[in-house]
Write a protein that holds these residues in place. Sequence first.
Motif, PDB file in Angstrom:
ATOM      1  N   ALA A   1      83.757 107.889 109.519  1.00  0.00           N
ATOM      2  CA  ALA A   1      82.529 106.303 109.988  1.00  0.00           C
ATOM      3  C   ALA A   1      81.784 105.395 108.959  1.00  0.00           C
ATOM      4  CB  ALA A   1      80.937 106.987 111.114  1.00  0.00           C
ATOM      5  N   SER A   2      80.439 106.578 108.470  1.00  0.00           N
ATOM      6  CA  SER A   2      80.420 105.556 107.347  1.00  0.00           C
ATOM      7  C   SER A   2      80.859 105.109 106.191  1.00  0.00           C
ATOM      8  CB  SER A   2      79.524 106.781 106.547  1.00  0.00           C
ATOM      9  OG  SER A   2      80.110 107.164 105.933  1.00  0.00           O
ATOM     10  N   TYR A   3      82.286 105.346 106.524  1.00  0.00           N
ATOM     11  CA  TYR A   3      83.038 104.779 105.428  1.00  0.00           C
ATOM     12  C   TYR A   3      83.544 103.520 105.782  1.00  0.00           C
ATOM     13  CZ  TYR A   3      86.970 102.877 102.102  1.00  0.00           C
ATOM     14  OH  TYR A   3      87.241 102.559 101.482  1.00  0.00           O
ATOM     15  N   LEU A   4      84.322 103.593 107.090  1.00  0.00           N
ATOM     16  CA  LEU A   4      84.258 102.379 107.883  1.00  0.00           C
ATOM     17  C   LEU A   4      84.006 101.577 108.087  1.00  0.00           C
ATOM     18  CD1 LEU A   4      86.213 103.570 111.395  1.00  0.00           C
ATOM     19  CD2 LEU A   4      87.096 102.034 110.004  1.00  0.00           C
ATOM     20  N   PHE A   5      81.866 102.026 108.360  1.00  0.00           N
ATOM     21  CA  PHE A   5      81.267 100.571 108.210  1.00  0.00           C
ATOM     22  C   PHE A   5      80.756 100.078 107.511  1.00  0.00           C
ATOM     23  CE2 PHE A   5      79.266 103.316 111.836  1.00  0.00           C
ATOM     24  CZ  PHE A   5      80.925 102.923 113.045  1.00  0.00           C
ATOM     25  N   SER A   6      81.006 100.380 105.711  1.00  0.00           N
ATOM     26  CA  SER A   6      80.457 100.281 104.816  1.00  0.00           C
ATOM     27  C   SER A   6      81.370 100.099 104.065  1.00  0.00           C
ATOM     28  CB  SER A   6      79.099 101.203 103.930  1.00  0.00           C
ATOM     29  OG  SER A   6      79.886 102.762 104.045  1.00  0.00           O
ATOM     30  N   GLY A   7      82.545 100.867 103.751  1.00  0.00           N
ATOM     31  CA  GLY A   7      83.863 100.460 103.190  1.00  0.00           C
ATOM     32  C   GLY A   7      83.535 100.547 101.295  1.00  0.00           C
ATOM     33  N   GLY A   8      84.111  99.446 100.702  1.00  0.00           N
ATOM     34  CA  GLY A   8      84.088  99.417  99.428  1.00  0.00           C
ATOM     35  C   GLY A   8      85.086 100.600  98.493  1.00  0.00           C
ATOM     36  N   ASP A   9      85.137 101.379  97.003  1.00  0.00           N
ATOM     37  CA  ASP A   9      85.474 102.066  96.950  1.00  0.00           C
ATOM     38  C   ASP A   9      85.589 103.750  97.010  1.00  0.00           C
ATOM     39  OD1 ASP A   9      87.158 100.766  95.331  1.00  0.00           O
ATOM     40  OD2 ASP A   9      85.590 100.557  94.214  1.00  0.00           O
ATOM     41  N   LYS A  10      86.124 104.690  97.190  1.00  0.00           N
ATOM     42  CA  LYS A  10      85.816 106.155  98.089  1.00  0.00           C
ATOM     43  C   LYS A  10      85.590 106.550  96.444  1.00  0.00           C
ATOM     44  CE  LYS A  10      89.551 106.231 100.708  1.00  0.00           C
ATOM     45  NZ  LYS A  10      89.843 104.671 101.557  1.00  0.00           N
ATOM     46  N   GLY A  11      84.791 107.804  96.334  1.00  0.00           N
ATOM     47  CA  GLY A  11      84.454 108.836  95.727  1.00  0.00           C
ATOM     48  C   GLY A  11      85.815 109.768  96.085  1.00  0.00           C
ATOM     49  N   PHE A  12      85.849 110.003  94.764  1.00  0.00           N
ATOM     50  CA  PHE A  12      86.812 111.852  95.045  1.00  0.00           C
ATOM     51  C   PHE A  12      86.184 112.543  96.708  1.00  0.00           C
ATOM     52  CE2 PHE A  12      88.835 116.093  94.269  1.00  0.00           C
ATOM     53  CZ  PHE A  12      89.766 115.676  94.956  1.00  0.00           C
ATOM     54  N   PHE A  13      85.388 112.660  96.358  1.00  0.00           N
ATOM     55  CA  PHE A  13      84.755 113.535  97.252  1.00  0.00           C
ATOM     56  C   PHE A  13      84.911 113.196  99.037  1.00  0.00           C
ATOM     57  CE2 PHE A  13      80.771 114.648 100.491  1.00  0.00           C
ATOM     58  CZ  PHE A  13      80.802 116.100 101.012  1.00  0.00           C
ATOM     59  N   MET A  14      84.590 111.305  99.418  1.00  0.00           N
ATOM     60  CA  MET A  14      84.791 110.431  99.817  1.00  0.00           C
ATOM     61  C   MET A  14      85.966 110.748 100.748  1.00  0.00           C
ATOM     62  SD  MET A  14      82.831 109.213 101.605  1.00  0.00           S
ATOM     63  CE  MET A  14      82.293 107.817 103.223  1.00  0.00           C
ATOM     64  N   GLN A  15      86.856 110.581  99.248  1.00  0.00           N
ATOM     65  CA  GLN A  15      88.221 110.719  99.776  1.00  0.00           C
ATOM     66  C   GLN A  15      88.870 111.947 100.676  1.00  0.00           C
ATOM     67  OE1 GLN A  15      91.467 109.457  96.808  1.00  0.00           O
ATOM     68  NE2 GLN A  15      89.711 108.091  96.246  1.00  0.00           N
ATOM     69  N   ILE A  16      88.024 113.293 100.295  1.00  0.00           N
ATOM     70  CA  ILE A  16      88.352 114.326 100.981  1.00  0.00           C
ATOM     71  C   ILE A  16      88.142 114.575 102.231  1.00  0.00           C
ATOM     72  CG2 ILE A  16      88.310 116.652 101.037  1.00  0.00           C
ATOM     73  CD1 ILE A  16      89.188 117.322  98.247  1.00  0.00           C
ATOM     74  N   MET A  17      86.963 114.037 102.290  1.00  0.00           N
ATOM     75  CA  MET A  17      85.990 114.125 103.522  1.00  0.00           C
ATOM     76  C   MET A  17      87.002 113.389 104.755  1.00  0.00           C
ATOM     77  SD  MET A  17      84.201 116.110 103.786  1.00  0.00           S
ATOM     78  CE  MET A  17      82.782 116.986 104.638  1.00  0.00           C
ATOM     79  N   VAL A  18      87.394 111.608 104.330  1.00  0.00           N
ATOM     80  CA  VAL A  18      88.472 110.892 104.841  1.00  0.00           C
ATOM     81  C   VAL A  18      89.088 111.433 105.598  1.00  0.00           C
ATOM     82  CG1 VAL A  18      89.152 108.916 105.019  1.00  0.00           C
ATOM     83  CG2 VAL A  18      87.252 108.620 104.430  1.00  0.00           C
ATOM     84  N   ALA A  19      90.097 112.143 104.891  1.00  0.00           N
ATOM     85  CA  ALA A  19      91.237 112.806 105.157  1.00  0.00           C
ATOM     86  C   ALA A  19      90.813 113.975 105.707  1.00  0.00           C
ATOM     87  CB  ALA A  19      92.229 112.906 103.469  1.00  0.00           C
ATOM     88  N   GLY A  20      90.258 114.603 105.682  1.00  0.00           N
ATOM     89  CA  GLY A  20      89.704 115.397 106.465  1.00  0.00           C
ATOM     90  C   GLY A  20      89.297 115.091 107.745  1.00  0.00           C
ATOM     91  N   ALA A  21      88.778 114.256 108.019  1.00  0.00           N
ATOM     92  CA  ALA A  21      88.093 113.168 109.441  1.00  0.00           C
ATOM     93  C   ALA A  21      89.789 113.151 110.061  1.00  0.00           C
ATOM     94  CB  ALA A  21      87.645 113.143 108.923  1.00  0.00           C
ATOM     95  N   MET A  22      90.570 111.976 109.672  1.00  0.00           N
ATOM     96  CA  MET A  22      91.916 111.725 109.914  1.00  0.00           C
ATOM     97  C   MET A  22      92.196 113.166 110.241  1.00  0.00           C
ATOM     98  SD  MET A  22      92.455 108.405 107.923  1.00  0.00           S
ATOM     99  CE  MET A  22      93.384 109.748 106.224  1.00  0.00           C
ATOM    100  N   THR A  23      92.897 114.685 109.500  1.00  0.00           N
ATOM    101  CA  THR A  23      93.141 115.342 109.989  1.00  0.00           C
ATOM    102  C   THR A  23      92.745 116.238 111.648  1.00  0.00           C
ATOM    103  OG1 THR A  23      93.913 115.976 107.995  1.00  0.00           O
ATOM    104  CG2 THR A  23      94.090 117.364 108.999  1.00  0.00           C
ATOM    105  N   ALA A  24      91.348 115.866 111.169  1.00  0.00           N
ATOM    106  CA  ALA A  24      91.122 116.828 112.673  1.00  0.00           C
ATOM    107  C   ALA A  24      90.845 115.469 113.582  1.00  0.00           C
ATOM    108  CB  ALA A  24      88.861 116.664 112.465  1.00  0.00           C
ATOM    109  N   PHE A  25      90.764 114.474 112.786  1.00  0.00           N
ATOM    110  CA  PHE A  25      90.938 113.520 114.582  1.00  0.00           C
ATOM    111  C   PHE A  25      92.524 113.996 115.321  1.00  0.00           C
ATOM    112  CE2 PHE A  25      92.514 109.697 116.617  1.00  0.00           C
ATOM    113  CZ  PHE A  25      91.399 109.758 117.321  1.00  0.00           C
ATOM    114  N   ALA A  26      93.413 114.158 113.958  1.00  0.00           N
ATOM    115  CA  ALA A  26      95.365 114.000 114.733  1.00  0.00           C
ATOM    116  C   ALA A  26      95.037 115.542 115.572  1.00  0.00           C
ATOM    117  CB  ALA A  26      95.529 114.033 113.786  1.00  0.00           C
ATOM    118  N   LEU A  27      94.690 116.803 115.012  1.00  0.00           N
ATOM    119  CA  LEU A  27      94.693 117.649 115.391  1.00  0.00           C
ATOM    120  C   LEU A  27      93.801 117.571 116.785  1.00  0.00           C
ATOM    121  CD1 LEU A  27      94.569 120.066 112.649  1.00  0.00           C
ATOM    122  CD2 LEU A  27      96.780 119.275 113.336  1.00  0.00           C
ATOM    123  N   ASN A  28      93.000 117.331 116.522  1.00  0.00           N
ATOM    124  CA  ASN A  28      91.556 117.417 117.743  1.00  0.00           C
ATOM    125  C   ASN A  28      92.953 116.530 119.313  1.00  0.00           C
ATOM    126  OD1 ASN A  28      90.050 116.971 120.029  1.00  0.00           O
ATOM    127  ND2 ASN A  28      88.989 115.514 119.002  1.00  0.00           N
TER     128      ASN A  28
END
Lengths: 258, 442
Positions: B141-168
């Motif tokens: 959510a925070s990436y969706l709302f604020s946008g911009g360049d993702k740091g490496f950690f943010m990339q992991i978390m965003v991908a993790g979130a997408m995985t979690a959402f898909a599995l969910n």
Amino acid sequence: MSNNPPKSQLASAASSEVMIAIKQMNKWYGQFHVLKDINLTVHKGERIVICGPSGSGKSTMIRCINALEEHQEGEIIVDGILLGKNLKNLDHIRTEVGMVFQNFNLFPHMTILENLTLGPIWVRKMNRVDAIDTAMTYLERVKIPEQAKKYPGQLSGGEQQRVAIARSLCMNPKIMLFDEPTSALDPEMIKEVLDVMVELANTGMTMVVVTHEMGFAKTVADQVIFMDEGDIVEQNEPTVFFDNPQHERTKLFLSQIL
Amino acid sequence: MAMIKAEKTPERSAPISESSVIGWLHKHLFSSAFNTLLTFVMLYIIYLTVSGVFSWGVLDATFVADNRRECYDNSLTGACWAGVIHWTNNIFYGRYPREEIWRINFGGLLLVLWMAPLWMSRVKGKVLVATTTVVFYPFLASYLFSGGDKGFFMQIMVAGAMTAFALNMANLLAGLFRSQGLNSFLIKALGQENASDKTQRNILLLLAGIVFGVAFFWQMGQTLQPIVWTKWGGLFLTLVISGVGIASALPGGIILALGRRSKLVIVRVLSIGFIEVFRSVPLITVLFMATTMFPLFMPEGFVLNKLVQVIIAVVLFNACYMAETVRAGLQAIPKGQYEGAHTIGLGYWRTMRLVIMPQALKYMIPNIVGSFIGLLKDTTLVSIIGLFDILGMLRSISKDTPWLGLHKEPLIFGAILFFIMCASMSKYSRHLEVKLSAGRTH
Ligand SMILES: Nc1ncnc2c1ncn2[C@@H]1O[C@H](COP(=O)(O)OP(=O)(O)OP(=O)(O)O)[C@@H](O)[C@H]1O
Ligand SMILES: [Mg+2]
């Protein structure tokens, strides 16, 4: 109690191995001296019944054995392990010693089966299927397998107490402590719980039982202990204890309850 | 005197006062001369209020106009909703760029879908769903709302979130159509029912890993246009602040409450001090302190934006209130429950998690929801320290040239919005209470 004639003494299963050794133990609540110079040895397979007037310290003593209460002086050694500040020892003792309370203390938000499998799964790390198997075995032993899916609140007092016994047994303890297990029950339910306890005694379990059910004491106990005002006043075999009490206070107490 | 009743007494229907409408009216409204009088006086007052409000707010109101002048030209005695309608986007999204508003709506939709399984009895694995919501959703959510360049950690978390959402979502479908969890469904579909636990787990992990990999590579190519937080506002900002507050106040409160009951003196004293300090200071003071004093404690050059400071203040403040709610709930649990857990060898944390908290939470629900409602309403205070949350937006309508002086209508609109949100929260809490206490008598 069909398989053993009433009032006759159960064969003793006591061996020479010491399971509980209490030496010169003292305990205070603040300034109040609850337990005074307690000495007690319980052998493997031995069955001890403790009686005494209200407030004499019976509960406090057996609660010290599984470290529900701290003692201030003296030693308590359970299954070769010294009770003290060492938390690892405490955790170990807790899994070796089962306890049954006057008011059951089942977990009301879980079904009977969940109550029974909680310990095996989380403490013994058993897998769920085995844990359920074990639980059902013990529910059958206490004769209420059909109640497995119910919640504690939906059972009678006698059934709840039998579940509590089964819950302790699921942990496969070496010692079972009972603190007035039948005192909160209606008369017609007392027998069903005592029957389960007699059967347990038959399997050779080491038991320490606080109770005023003298019939139970006569059939099952190897030793009967009388406590008063924090002292162990008298300890003897049941036949001698009931037929020929030595101490004045014991005589007085027995005359009141028999 | 002995007596025997030979026959059963037949049943009769209840007297008229218990069953008919007239009976009910008589009993509840007209039981005496005085009560009758009272009933009529009240009815008259209700009539005056309702008809007054209705003709002002609906009959005489203006819904389409370009400025306040036109409203007056149309009707002098009616409400001027046109101003509120003009400002709708501002009220909901603040100054968030109009062409990017979909990001906010999408984020909200994701949250709803993500949490939907929690309300469906057929779907399995609710604890996992709730945990992933708390762990992953905030990053997405925070990436969706604020946008911009993702740091490496943010990339992991965003991908993790997408995985979690898909599995969910897959789990949701498996639950709805097959009434089973995703894991058992997949294992069966792959014909691995008889494999050992370990192989089954490895297969599932492998599948999740593949989804994660795909998500990771896909998101690397995606970058959203950055939007600074100062453009956030309106109901959106209110919900962000109170949402973070709600999600973290409960865990924080539980930790503080346990600290307050701890046997360790230092932990206990610190918890008590913390709780009492925050509880004896008004929220607005805490907010001012957070924005003016907090930066002083931070190392040189370390700048937190005002929004983060405000959120931290709201979280701490509410965690302290929550701690007292939790403590009250814990006190309702009898000592025997701890002893029961103790005798089967459960340690402190497991006793709390498996035995005490599930029971205590049930007692706490009304108070917890009460705090949440308070939190939602209290966040409007941030408009005082210069954030344009929903209240800030509503009040700036009256400073907008075409709508100069339009105070009443925006505030009434805000009140209605808050009423809907708060009333549905308390309705849901009553529903939860009934559901949790069903079939579990003590
Ligand atoms: N937590 C406590 N703090 C202070 N005093 C206590 C505490 N628990 C028990 N006592 C006191 O210690 C004494 C012994 O209590 P205990 O519960 O061991 O008695 P008991 O022999 O089990 O009695 P009963 O037959 O009524 O259960 C009593 O006088 C009691 O008031
Ligand atoms: Mg007692």
